[in-house]
Design a protein around this motif. Sequence first.
Motif, short mmCIF file in Angstrom:
data_model
loop_
_atom_site.label_atom_id
_atom_site.label_comp_id
_atom_site.label_asym_id
_atom_site.label_seq_id
_atom_site.Cartn_x
_atom_site.Cartn_y
_atom_site.Cartn_z
N GLY A 173 -10.51 2.22 53.00
CA GLY A 173 -9.07 1.97 53.01
C GLY A 173 -8.80 0.51 52.69
N THR A 174 -7.63 0.23 52.15
CA THR A 174 -7.28 -1.14 51.82
C THR A 174 -5.77 -1.26 51.64
OG1 THR A 174 -7.63 -2.94 50.23
CG2 THR A 174 -7.57 -0.71 49.34
N ARG A 175 -5.27 -2.49 51.77
CA ARG A 175 -3.86 -2.77 51.47
C ARG A 175 -3.70 -3.47 50.13
NH1 ARG A 175 -3.16 -6.15 56.86
NH2 ARG A 175 -5.28 -6.66 56.16
N SER A 176 -4.82 -3.69 49.44
CA SER A 176 -4.83 -4.48 48.22
C SER A 176 -5.24 -3.63 47.02
CB SER A 176 -5.82 -5.64 48.38
OG SER A 176 -6.23 -6.17 47.15
N ILE A 177 -4.46 -3.68 45.95
CA ILE A 177 -4.83 -2.93 44.74
C ILE A 177 -6.11 -3.50 44.14
CG2 ILE A 177 -4.15 -2.51 42.35
CD1 ILE A 177 -1.33 -1.95 43.31
N ALA A 178 -6.30 -4.81 44.19
CA ALA A 178 -7.53 -5.40 43.67
C ALA A 178 -8.75 -4.88 44.43
CB ALA A 178 -7.46 -6.93 43.76
N HIS A 179 -8.64 -4.79 45.75
CA HIS A 179 -9.75 -4.26 46.54
C HIS A 179 -9.93 -2.76 46.28
CE1 HIS A 179 -9.33 -7.73 49.67
NE2 HIS A 179 -9.96 -8.11 48.57
N LEU A 180 -8.84 -2.04 46.10
CA LEU A 180 -8.93 -0.62 45.75
C LEU A 180 -9.74 -0.45 44.46
CD1 LEU A 180 -7.94 2.40 45.85
CD2 LEU A 180 -5.97 1.62 44.51
N GLU A 181 -9.42 -1.22 43.45
CA GLU A 181 -10.12 -1.11 42.17
C GLU A 181 -11.60 -1.47 42.33
OE1 GLU A 181 -7.65 -3.65 39.81
OE2 GLU A 181 -6.18 -2.05 39.39
N GLU A 182 -11.87 -2.49 43.16
CA GLU A 182 -13.26 -2.87 43.44
C GLU A 182 -14.01 -1.73 44.12
OE1 GLU A 182 -15.56 -5.89 46.54
OE2 GLU A 182 -13.49 -6.32 45.96
N ASP A 183 -13.38 -1.12 45.12
CA ASP A 183 -14.01 -0.03 45.86
C ASP A 183 -14.30 1.16 44.96
OD1 ASP A 183 -13.77 -1.60 48.13
OD2 ASP A 183 -12.09 -0.47 48.97
N VAL A 184 -13.31 1.57 44.19
CA VAL A 184 -13.46 2.76 43.35
C VAL A 184 -14.53 2.53 42.28
CG1 VAL A 184 -12.27 4.23 41.67
CG2 VAL A 184 -11.13 3.61 43.81
N ALA A 185 -14.65 1.30 41.81
CA ALA A 185 -15.66 0.99 40.80
C ALA A 185 -17.08 1.23 41.31
CB ALA A 185 -15.51 -0.45 40.33
N ALA A 186 -17.26 1.26 42.62
CA ALA A 186 -18.59 1.51 43.19
C ALA A 186 -19.15 2.86 42.77
CB ALA A 186 -18.54 1.42 44.71
N ALA A 187 -18.27 3.81 42.43
CA ALA A 187 -18.72 5.14 42.02
C ALA A 187 -19.53 5.08 40.73
CB ALA A 187 -17.53 6.08 41.84
N GLY A 188 -19.34 4.04 39.94
CA GLY A 188 -20.04 3.92 38.67
C GLY A 188 -21.20 2.95 38.68
N ILE A 189 -21.57 2.46 39.85
CA ILE A 189 -22.64 1.47 39.96
C ILE A 189 -23.90 2.14 40.53
CG2 ILE A 189 -23.39 -0.68 41.05
CD1 ILE A 189 -20.46 -1.52 41.16
N ALA A 190 -24.98 2.04 39.82
CA ALA A 190 -26.26 2.58 40.30
C ALA A 190 -26.96 1.48 41.11
CB ALA A 190 -27.11 3.03 39.14
N ILE A 191 -27.06 1.68 42.40
CA ILE A 191 -27.71 0.71 43.28
C ILE A 191 -29.21 0.96 43.26
CG2 ILE A 191 -27.81 -0.28 45.58
CD1 ILE A 191 -25.10 -0.66 44.30
#
Length: 336
Positions: A276-294
């Motif tokens: 969860g977040t109140r920030s669109i920038a943080h939202l975009e950062e979080d969602v981008a994790a779906a495309g990152i292979a750790i």
Amino acid sequence: MTLPTRRIGPFTVSAIGLGCMNLSHGYEPFPAEEDAARLLNRALDLGVTFLDTAAIYGDGANERLIGKAVMHRRREFTLASKCGLGVHDGKRGLDGRPEAVVSTLDGALARLGTDHIDLYYLHRLDRNVPIEDSVGALVRAKEAGKIGAIGLSEMSAATIRRAHAVHPIAAIQTEYSPWVRNPEVAVLDACRELGIGFVAFSPVARGFLAGAVRDDRYSGSDIRAVMPRFLEPQLSRNLALFDRFRAVAQAAGCTPAQLAIGWVLARGENIVPIPGTRSIAHLEEDVAAAGIAIDPAALAAVDAIFTPGAVAGRRYPPAMQAQVDTELLPEELEDA
């Protein structure tokens, strides 16, 4: 945009959902309604198809926000909400009686402006009401078409099994992140055995694993202000762990929040984190994790930081812990 998907009960949802609580509850200051609506719509634009709310969030305000902001896009997302934990006679408390379940659900439908909620959870276990009775009310709500599937939140494996014997449970929601490992005691195994989806709330540890906490000067209404691991002297010890975690993220080429979410995603295909977040920038950062292979080595490095007993302080203070049925870790039992 399209994100990878996972299955939660009968639903195919984006591999990362959105926990909507922060927009109305827990972490002030709350965004203006128009800003919150903008964030919710941006989440849908980014491909998030799983929105999570509850009656307790802002005493209904969060459900009303979703009703105003995104219900015109209803076909684009799976909607989840919760009952059983709310404000009763002016006080926050539990009420799992069947009549309370029905009343809270009907209120939620009105606040959301819909006649159907896809996934409806019992938010906490009311120890004064047999779980079979609470789930029975949800079964009747499903039969009436008011809800599509039944979930449970913050409940133990034993309670899950009792509930599942009444009616198949679609999802279990519990806090899970590199520094909250309670589901590993028994709940994750029970979910795998019974074919239940697992929804991980606070996958970035209430902002801690995103670097949002550097001291314990919280506003009086911030829920972290009473949580032992967010307070001194425990906090300083935990910040030392975060500094190591941040270094792993930097070496892995991602942000700390993305590493935390990626770690949760890697724990099982039946797990969907809902930051969860109140920030669109943080939202975009979080969602981008779906495309990152750790890299597996980075995941192993995370586990080497958050070994059993490494985190200082309990997850909840006693009054809040009393409302949680999820199993304690061995080190928590020793400290009891």
